[in-house]
Design a protein around this motif. Structure first.
Motif, PDB file in Angstrom:
ATOM      1  N   ASP A 131     -34.131  30.161   7.365  1.00  0.00           N
ATOM      2  CA  ASP A 131     -34.294  30.584   5.978  1.00  0.00           C
ATOM      3  C   ASP A 131     -35.182  29.608   5.218  1.00  0.00           C
ATOM      4  O   ASP A 131     -35.916  29.999   4.305  1.00  0.00           O
ATOM      5  N   ARG A 132     -35.107  28.330   5.581  1.00  0.00           N
ATOM      6  CA  ARG A 132     -35.938  27.334   4.918  1.00  0.00           C
ATOM      7  C   ARG A 132     -36.095  26.114   5.810  1.00  0.00           C
ATOM      8  O   ARG A 132     -35.250  25.832   6.671  1.00  0.00           O
ATOM      9  N   LEU A 133     -37.184  25.397   5.596  1.00  0.00           N
ATOM     10  CA  LEU A 133     -37.451  24.129   6.268  1.00  0.00           C
ATOM     11  C   LEU A 133     -37.991  23.170   5.207  1.00  0.00           C
ATOM     12  O   LEU A 133     -39.200  23.101   4.959  1.00  0.00           O
ATOM     13  N   LEU A 134     -37.096  22.456   4.553  1.00  0.00           N
ATOM     14  CA  LEU A 134     -37.496  21.535   3.493  1.00  0.00           C
ATOM     15  C   LEU A 134     -37.987  20.237   4.119  1.00  0.00           C
ATOM     16  O   LEU A 134     -37.304  19.628   4.938  1.00  0.00           O
ATOM     17  N   ILE A 135     -39.174  19.812   3.702  1.00  0.00           N
ATOM     18  CA  ILE A 135     -39.771  18.617   4.306  1.00  0.00           C
ATOM     19  C   ILE A 135     -40.190  17.630   3.222  1.00  0.00           C
ATOM     20  O   ILE A 135     -40.267  17.949   2.039  1.00  0.00           O
ATOM     21  N   ARG A 136     -40.454  16.425   3.682  1.00  0.00           N
ATOM     22  CA  ARG A 136     -40.981  15.384   2.804  1.00  0.00           C
ATOM     23  C   ARG A 136     -41.923  14.519   3.634  1.00  0.00           C
ATOM     24  O   ARG A 136     -41.830  14.480   4.873  1.00  0.00           O
ATOM     25  N   ALA A 137     -42.807  13.829   2.956  1.00  0.00           N
ATOM     26  CA  ALA A 137     -43.679  12.883   3.634  1.00  0.00           C
ATOM     27  C   ALA A 137     -42.923  11.570   3.813  1.00  0.00           C
ATOM     28  O   ALA A 137     -42.010  11.252   3.043  1.00  0.00           O
ATOM     29  N   MET A 193     -43.266  24.191  13.548  1.00  0.00           N
ATOM     30  CA  MET A 193     -43.287  23.163  12.498  1.00  0.00           C
ATOM     31  C   MET A 193     -41.989  22.383  12.460  1.00  0.00           C
ATOM     32  O   MET A 193     -41.987  21.168  12.220  1.00  0.00           O
ATOM     33  N   TRP A 194     -40.871  23.050  12.695  1.00  0.00           N
ATOM     34  CA  TRP A 194     -39.567  22.368  12.766  1.00  0.00           C
ATOM     35  C   TRP A 194     -39.575  21.324  13.872  1.00  0.00           C
ATOM     36  O   TRP A 194     -39.146  20.180  13.676  1.00  0.00           O
ATOM     37  N   ASN A 195     -40.067  21.693  15.040  1.00  0.00           N
ATOM     38  CA  ASN A 195     -40.082  20.760  16.158  1.00  0.00           C
ATOM     39  C   ASN A 195     -41.009  19.583  15.881  1.00  0.00           C
ATOM     40  O   ASN A 195     -40.679  18.427  16.201  1.00  0.00           O
ATOM     41  N   LEU A 196     -42.149  19.851  15.261  1.00  0.00           N
ATOM     42  CA  LEU A 196     -43.080  18.771  14.941  1.00  0.00           C
ATOM     43  C   LEU A 196     -42.481  17.829  13.899  1.00  0.00           C
ATOM     44  O   LEU A 196     -42.621  16.602  14.000  1.00  0.00           O
ATOM     45  N   ALA A 197     -41.783  18.391  12.902  1.00  0.00           N
ATOM     46  CA  ALA A 197     -41.222  17.566  11.830  1.00  0.00           C
ATOM     47  C   ALA A 197     -40.070  16.699  12.312  1.00  0.00           C
ATOM     48  O   ALA A 197     -39.755  15.686  11.684  1.00  0.00           O
ATOM     49  N   ARG A 198     -39.427  17.069  13.399  1.00  0.00           N
ATOM     50  CA  ARG A 198     -38.315  16.249  13.903  1.00  0.00           C
ATOM     51  C   ARG A 198     -38.751  15.329  15.041  1.00  0.00           C
ATOM     52  O   ARG A 198     -37.948  14.620  15.612  1.00  0.00           O
ATOM     53  N   GLN A 199     -40.053  15.354  15.387  1.00  0.00           N
ATOM     54  CA  GLN A 199     -40.571  14.490  16.446  1.00  0.00           C
ATOM     55  C   GLN A 199     -41.834  13.775  15.971  1.00  0.00           C
ATOM     56  O   GLN A 199     -42.952  14.185  16.328  1.00  0.00           O
ATOM     57  N   PRO A 200     -41.714  12.730  15.186  1.00  0.00           N
ATOM     58  CA  PRO A 200     -42.913  12.022  14.716  1.00  0.00           C
ATOM     59  C   PRO A 200     -43.812  11.557  15.849  1.00  0.00           C
ATOM     60  O   PRO A 200     -45.045  11.525  15.695  1.00  0.00           O
ATOM     61  N   ASP A 201     -43.220  11.214  16.995  1.00  0.00           N
ATOM     62  CA  ASP A 201     -44.047  10.768  18.115  1.00  0.00           C
ATOM     63  C   ASP A 201     -44.920  11.884  18.678  1.00  0.00           C
ATOM     64  O   ASP A 201     -45.955  11.631  19.299  1.00  0.00           O
ATOM     65  N   LEU A 235     -41.531  24.718   4.465  1.00  0.00           N
ATOM     66  CA  LEU A 235     -42.490  25.191   5.451  1.00  0.00           C
ATOM     67  C   LEU A 235     -42.355  26.679   5.738  1.00  0.00           C
ATOM     68  O   LEU A 235     -43.324  27.315   6.159  1.00  0.00           O
ATOM     69  N   VAL A 236     -41.162  27.236   5.524  1.00  0.00           N
ATOM     70  CA  VAL A 236     -40.989  28.681   5.716  1.00  0.00           C
ATOM     71  C   VAL A 236     -41.652  29.440   4.576  1.00  0.00           C
ATOM     72  O   VAL A 236     -42.520  30.299   4.785  1.00  0.00           O
ATOM     73  N   LYS A 237     -41.242  29.118   3.351  1.00  0.00           N
ATOM     74  CA  LYS A 237     -41.763  29.835   2.178  1.00  0.00           C
ATOM     75  C   LYS A 237     -43.257  29.592   1.977  1.00  0.00           C
ATOM     76  O   LYS A 237     -44.003  30.516   1.627  1.00  0.00           O
ATOM     77  N   ASP A 238     -43.699  28.353   2.203  1.00  0.00           N
ATOM     78  CA  ASP A 238     -45.074  27.988   1.864  1.00  0.00           C
ATOM     79  C   ASP A 238     -46.083  28.324   2.959  1.00  0.00           C
ATOM     80  O   ASP A 238     -47.271  28.491   2.670  1.00  0.00           O
ATOM     81  N   ILE A 239     -45.630  28.404   4.223  1.00  0.00           N
ATOM     82  CA  ILE A 239     -46.581  28.605   5.318  1.00  0.00           C
ATOM     83  C   ILE A 239     -46.160  29.736   6.259  1.00  0.00           C
ATOM     84  O   ILE A 239     -46.932  30.664   6.500  1.00  0.00           O
ATOM     85  N   ALA A 240     -44.954  29.675   6.793  1.00  0.00           N
ATOM     86  CA  ALA A 240     -44.555  30.596   7.864  1.00  0.00           C
ATOM     87  C   ALA A 240     -44.476  32.043   7.409  1.00  0.00           C
ATOM     88  O   ALA A 240     -44.754  32.957   8.194  1.00  0.00           O
ATOM     89  N   VAL A 241     -44.114  32.296   6.159  1.00  0.00           N
ATOM     90  CA  VAL A 241     -44.066  33.676   5.658  1.00  0.00           C
ATOM     91  C   VAL A 241     -45.454  34.181   5.245  1.00  0.00           C
ATOM     92  O   VAL A 241     -45.892  35.242   5.714  1.00  0.00           O
ATOM     93  N   PRO A 242     -46.187  33.476   4.377  1.00  0.00           N
ATOM     94  CA  PRO A 242     -47.450  34.050   3.895  1.00  0.00           C
ATOM     95  C   PRO A 242     -48.556  34.126   4.940  1.00  0.00           C
ATOM     96  O   PRO A 242     -49.390  35.046   4.892  1.00  0.00           O
ATOM     97  N   LEU A 294     -45.004  14.972   8.544  1.00  0.00           N
ATOM     98  CA  LEU A 294     -43.963  15.424   7.630  1.00  0.00           C
ATOM     99  C   LEU A 294     -42.629  15.394   8.362  1.00  0.00           C
ATOM    100  O   LEU A 294     -42.562  15.655   9.562  1.00  0.00           O
ATOM    101  N   THR A 295     -41.572  15.049   7.644  1.00  0.00           N
ATOM    102  CA  THR A 295     -40.249  14.995   8.258  1.00  0.00           C
ATOM    103  C   THR A 295     -39.296  15.911   7.504  1.00  0.00           C
ATOM    104  O   THR A 295     -39.517  16.254   6.338  1.00  0.00           O
ATOM    105  N   LEU A 296     -38.229  16.300   8.162  1.00  0.00           N
ATOM    106  CA  LEU A 296     -37.247  17.193   7.550  1.00  0.00           C
ATOM    107  C   LEU A 296     -36.449  16.462   6.487  1.00  0.00           C
ATOM    108  O   LEU A 296     -36.014  15.314   6.689  1.00  0.00           O
ATOM    109  N   ARG A 297     -36.241  17.121   5.354  1.00  0.00           N
ATOM    110  CA  ARG A 297     -35.476  16.538   4.258  1.00  0.00           C
ATOM    111  C   ARG A 297     -33.983  16.791   4.413  1.00  0.00           C
ATOM    112  O   ARG A 297     -33.153  16.115   3.793  1.00  0.00           O
ATOM    113  N   GLU A 298     -33.623  17.770   5.202  1.00  0.00           N
ATOM    114  CA  GLU A 298     -32.224  18.112   5.436  1.00  0.00           C
ATOM    115  C   GLU A 298     -32.133  18.801   6.789  1.00  0.00           C
ATOM    116  O   GLU A 298     -33.141  19.295   7.313  1.00  0.00           O
ATOM    117  N   PRO A 299     -30.939  18.835   7.387  1.00  0.00           N
ATOM    118  CA  PRO A 299     -30.800  19.548   8.661  1.00  0.00           C
ATOM    119  C   PRO A 299     -31.212  21.005   8.512  1.00  0.00           C
ATOM    120  O   PRO A 299     -30.908  21.654   7.515  1.00  0.00           O
TER     121      PRO A 299
END
Length: 470
Positions: free
Chosen positions: A454-460, A314-322, A202-209, A435-440
């Motif tokens: 530096d990065r926010l790796l996510i997965r569906a 995006m980090w907060n949304l990905a860690r709170q599905p509700d 989410l950082v490389k693909d959205i937050a930076v560009p 989307l949920t976080l793939r790693e802390p």
């Protein structure tokens, strides 16, 4: 047993359930108040914590159990140094609370001596009083001697006013409204591929560009400038605090700006940069040096702070599905979610000022010539102003009271554009499965004050866990 509570010396978390009819929330509040340094948190549920609130309950406990080492907190509260290797955003959060409770106007010998303000009222007053707390000597501490100042933030009136008047037009509310359809299209082009692929960064693909592209829409930076600004910014933050001269970072920025200035003069378009390079400044043509201090502010502040705010959103949304479900059901709360994100995780957690004359504050006198750190991150979590300050709440009263955009004459020029980008990204994400976080995810500092990832790796989620967009 109640007599023993004041003598407890262990980390304690008390969770009050707001709609509990068995253990009333005020009873939990009394319990937390009786235990030294106990942390009080609230959940909007009854006595039994149901599935809708499991995620929030788990996060409260996880965050509490992973809080920083108390010895490091005590060390930094006693000898604050925002450039110390151990000083992380999570440690800073705990240090801010300690300072607010015990030393709201604190002093440290670091970096030639600093005064620290951590309470909301004090930070807001210093931001408002630009005559006694001046910006004209710079807001970065420390900084390589000879580093050019960034306009208009690092200037006092009347120069501040002249620069701000020249820089403001592309960021007014009306200008941003006109840009909004283009921003929304940019957002869809960036978010949709990640959401459809079900994985990405989410950082490389959205937050930076996104902020760089939106900045180009507003100002008129070239594609080459967009491709170089992020790397040049990182190099600047890495070197500015420790170099003895700006040669390691400023010439590369100056070269890029010279290219942009020449292009805008030789091949003018209908963008704002083409008008800016031909503008009058205090009754005469603007110089290249003056353009440099404006363009560096556009380039760095125009992308860095929004990038970090987007990452936290995006980090907060990905860690709170509700949270997806709550916002889909009540989309009018999207602006509230944006403001609460900015309050909870300000992309810049402090600035600095220099006192002009002895200044009384909080029953103390801050001597003339003092370098004062305004701890915005602490002020945004001041329980004297924000109820339950460590909780992300969509029902918070007047959520925009945070100080993440500053206050007074230095209120962020780009606030309208930043809010538009944040709201647009959140609305677009809500059109897709969560989307949920793939790693802390690890939060980190740049230049001791810019907070991001530096990065926010996510997965569906797995197919059987997906929920259709509402």
């Amino acid at each position: 047993m109640s007599r023993d509570l004041p003598h407890l010396d262990v980390p304690t978390l008390v969770i009050a359930t707001a709609h509990d009819h068995l253990v009333r929330p005020e009873h939990s509040e009394h319990l937390a108040a009786a235990i030294p340094r106990a942390r009080l948190a609230r959940l909007p549920c009854g006595h039994l914590i149901g599935p809708a609130h499991f995620g929030a309950w788990e996060r409260l406990i996880s965050d509490f159990l992973t809080e920083p080492d108390p010895a490091a907190v005590a060390r930094q509260a006693g000898a604050f140094d925002h450039h110390a290797p151990e000083f992380t955003p999570d440690l800073a959060h705990a240090v801010h609370h300690r300072l607010q409770d015990e030393r709201p106007i604190a002093r440290t010998d670091a970096h030639g001596g600093l005064v620290l303000l951590s309470r909301y009222a004090d930070v807001r007053q210093a931001l408002k009083d630009h005559r006694r707390f001046t910006s004209g000597s710079g807001v970065f501490c420390p900084r390589a001697p000879g580093t050019p100042y960034f306009a208009p933030l690092e200037y006092d009136p009347p120069l501040h006013t002249a620069y701000r008047d020249l820089m403001r037009p592309p960021f007014t509310a009306a200008a941003v409204r006109a840009l909004r359809p283009k921003v929304d299209r940019l957002v869809a082009e960036l978010v949709s591929p990640v959401a459809e692929a079900g994985e990405g960064d989410l950082v490389k693909d959205i937050a930076v560009p996104l902020p760089l592209a939106a900045l180009s829409l507003a100002v008129g930076f070239s594609e080459e400038a967009q491709s170089r600004i992020r790397a040049l910014t990182r190099n600047t933050w890495e070197r500015m605090p420790k170099d003895s001269h700006p040669d390691g970072f400023w010439p590369a920025f100056a070269e890029l700006f010279d290219q942009e200035i020449r292009r805008a003069r030789r091949h003018p378009g209908d963008d704002y940069l083409s008008a800016l390079v031909r503008a009058d400044f205090q009754g005469r043509p603007v110089t290249d040096e003056e353009l440099h201090v404006m363009l560096v502010a556009f380039a760095i502040a125009g992308h860095e702070t929004t990038m970090n705010a987007l990452s936290h959103l995006m980090w907060n949304l990905a860690r709170q599905p509700d949270l997806y479900d709550r916002l889909r059901a009540r989309p009018h709360l999207v602006p509230h979610a944006v403001e609460e994100t900015l309050r909870m995780w300000p992309p810049v957690d402090h600035g600095s000022r220099l006192t002009q004359g002895d200044t009384a504050m909080g029953g103390e006198v801050i001597p003339a010539g003092s370098r004062v750190l305004l701890l915005t991150g602490a002020a945004n979590h001041d329980p004297r102003v924000f109820d339950d300050p460590c909780a992300f709440r969509l029902d918070r009263d007047r959520p925009q009271r945070h100080l993440s955009f500053g206050f007074g004459i230095h209120f962020c020029i780009g606030a309208h554009l930043a809010r538009a980008e944040l709201e647009s990204v959140l609305m677009e994400l809500l059109r897709h499965p969560p989307l949920t976080l793939r790693e802390p995810a690890v939060r980190r500092y740049e230049n001791g004050r810019h907070v991001g990832f530096d990065r926010l790796l996510i997965r569906a989620p797995a197919p059987n866990q997906r929920r259709a967009p509402g």
